[in-house]
Design an enzyme around this catalytic site. Structure first.
Site, short mmCIF file in Angstrom:
data_model
loop_
_atom_site.label_atom_id
_atom_site.label_comp_id
_atom_site.label_asym_id
_atom_site.label_seq_id
_atom_site.Cartn_x
_atom_site.Cartn_y
_atom_site.Cartn_z
N LYS A 1 21.06 -1.74 -21.52
CA LYS A 1 19.76 -1.28 -21.31
C LYS A 1 18.64 -2.46 -22.12
O LYS A 1 18.90 -2.71 -23.23
CB LYS A 1 19.39 0.13 -21.88
N LYS B 1 -17.27 10.46 -34.84
CA LYS B 1 -16.51 9.11 -35.54
C LYS B 1 -14.98 9.15 -35.23
O LYS B 1 -14.41 8.20 -34.78
CB LYS B 1 -16.68 9.02 -36.85
N TYR C 1 -30.83 15.87 -34.78
CA TYR C 1 -29.48 15.77 -35.34
C TYR C 1 -28.95 17.35 -35.56
O TYR C 1 -29.56 18.27 -36.14
CB TYR C 1 -29.59 15.27 -36.72
N SER D 1 18.57 0.28 -25.94
CA SER D 1 18.98 1.80 -25.88
C SER D 1 20.09 1.94 -27.00
O SER D 1 20.95 1.06 -27.24
CB SER D 1 19.52 2.21 -24.59
N THR E 1 0.90 -1.04 -0.08
CA THR E 1 0.08 -0.09 0.09
C THR E 1 1.06 1.11 0.06
O THR E 1 1.96 1.26 0.68
CB THR E 1 -0.99 0.15 1.21
N HIS E 2 0.57 2.46 -0.51
CA HIS E 2 1.39 3.44 -0.86
C HIS E 2 2.69 3.01 -1.47
O HIS E 2 3.82 3.80 -1.20
CB HIS E 2 1.57 4.16 0.37
N GLU F 1 5.20 0.83 -21.27
CA GLU F 1 4.90 2.39 -21.30
C GLU F 1 4.02 2.97 -22.09
O GLU F 1 3.35 3.80 -21.90
CB GLU F 1 6.61 3.06 -21.27
#
Ligand code: ARG
Length: 464
Positions: free
Chosen positions: A288, A330, A322, A282, A160-161, A295
């Protein structure tokens, strides 16, 4: 700027064609060509109904049917030439139909408007996305379930935290996401049930004086029934907003899982190893291995939720029925759908491929005084201490361990008794993470038997 000749669909009352800028802002064909298959399916259902009810002749219906089949083939094979001057998919298809079959094409638009036509097309398209979302989310759940099964009893820290809280199992953590994505699935089926009504036959806004059969077109297009109010049918886009809403929530869940994978795959954590297939290197740092897929999935929520906000903002404050504003419905939905499916597929691949590292998980679970709650519970259970007092005593023991730079189970009995005289040898039995895990047998808790119970429950539901 001089305009073009007036529009062949509605140019009757126009002496001049539109300014070029007007054409650009007005045209939607650049993006609504994605609705081609749905548009033609809607037209086929409408034409058949017109033929069956005798609103158009059988012969005209047959010509329209064959003509629409040809148009669809042209679009699918990429030979169809889309024209911006014809604004949108509806007029592009109809004009090509006229080139192919002649004047009978002009009868297709009887008892119909582009307003009910576009509302129908878009519902059909969104419905396809909901069906695709159901299988994409299920596939991810199966991948998570497999991970859970492998490590149902592997001990890891629960947080937690983002601070060590109590030991949990890897299987328990994976199953938390299974629960989360199962609610996304639930939202998909709820939304589908609610949206599966046909706007076709609402015409421009008020319905039509022709003796149409709306049940027939609804059934032909797989809708449960026709929309009951023609004004609502052409005017609301809540079905698209529900899709964006549930997509946003699902993307939020994906984003949280991504964040954990990013943290867990660092050299500092080493909880999991992501496969090369879902990582990048990298260009400057040879050591790396970056979790780029995680991500990017973490970031997708931005555009998906952005789409939700965009469409909600377009729709707010629009008087019935309308308005052309609604043509802006869309692109956000297309973009959100594309990115949701990409994110789901990437996450499924990443979860399938990743390797959890039980030794590091176990080692991390034993740090950070993770069994402090077990110690407090032991005082309550064995010594009759009130939980608040037990909490206080345990806090003092943690402070002592911190001072001595050791874990709770490294404290000697006399260390412990210096804080509370009642403590005896028995306390050490609850200070191991394995015992802590095994004791959490409450329903939904982290004890391996509970985790396996949930895994088996989900296996029955998912892996048919
Ligand atoms: N391209 C339009 C849209 O996407 C189709 C409906 C046009 N209706 C109209 N009354 N101009 O909204």
């Amino acid at each position: 700027m001089p305009g073009q000749k007036s529009n062949e669909m509605w140019g009757g009352r126009f002496a001049e064609g539109p300014d070029c800028i007007m054409s650009s802002i007005n045209a939607s064909i650049g993006f609504d060509q994605r609705l081609a298959a749905q548009d033609i399916a809607g037209s086929q259902a409408h034409a058949q109904m017109l033929g069956v009810t005798g609103i158009i002749s059988r012969a005209d219906f047959e010509d329209i049917k064959v003509g629409l089949e040809t148009v669809l083939k042209e679009i699918q094979s990429g030979t169809f030439v889309f024209s911006e001057g014809l604004e949108d998919i509806h007029m592009n298809v109809e004009v090509r139909l006229r080139e192919l079959i002649g004047p009978a094409a002009g009868r297709l638009h009887t008892a119909r408007s582009r307003n009910d036509q576009v509302a129908t097309d878009f519902r059909l398209w969104v419905r396809d996305q909901l069906d695709a979302a159901e299988s994409a989310i299920s596939a991810l759940m199966e991948a998570l379930l497999e991970q859970a099964e492998k490590g149902a009893a592997w001990v890891m820290p629960g947080f937690t935290h983002l601070q060590s809280a109590q030991p949990v199992t890897w299987g328990h953590h994976m199953m938390a996401y299974v629960e989360m994505f199962s609610r996304d699935l639930g939202r998909v089926s709820d939304a589908r049930r609610r949206m599966n009504e046909s706007p076709l036959g609402a015409a421009a806004l008020a319905g039509t004086s022709f003796p149409i059969d709306r049940d027939m077109t609804a059934e032909a297009l797989g809708f449960d029934r026709p929309c009951a109010n023609s004004l609502d049918a052409v005017s609301d886009r809540d079905f698209a907003l529900e899709f964006l809403g549930l997509s946003s929530i699902c993307a939020m869940h994906l984003s949280r899982l991504s964040e954990e994978l990013v943290i867990w795959s660092t050299a500092q954590f080493r909880f999991v190893r992501l496969s090369d297939r879902f990582s990048t290197g990298s260009s400057i740092m040879p050591q790396k291995k970056n979790p780029d897929a995680a991500e990017l999935i973490r970031a997708k929520i931005g555009r998906i939720m952005g789409a939700n906000v965009a469409l909600m903002t377009v729709m707010k404050g629009l008087a019935l029925t309308y308005s052309k504003d609604m043509q802006e419905d869309k692109e956000p939905v297309f973009d959100a759908a594309d990115n949701l499916f990409l994110a789901l597929a990437a996450m499924t691949g990443m979860v399938k491929d990743m390797t959890a590292l039980p030794e590091t998980l176990r080692a991390a679970a034993g740090t950070g005084f993770a069994t402090a709650t077990d110690l407090a519970d032991w005082l309550v259970r064995e010594k009759g201490t009130a939980f608040r007092d037990a909490h206080h005593i345990t806090g003092a023991l943690v402070a002592l361990a911190e001072e001595k730079d050791c874990e709770l189970n490294d404290l000697t009995l006399s260390d412990m008794q210096s804080i509370d005289k009642q403590i005896d040898e028995g306390v050490y039995s609850v200070l191991t993470v394995e015992n802590s895990i095994a004791s959490r047998t409450s329903y939904g808790g982290t004890a391996p038997e509970q985790v396996r119970f949930q895994i088996n429950r989900w296996k029955k539901i998912l892996v048919k």
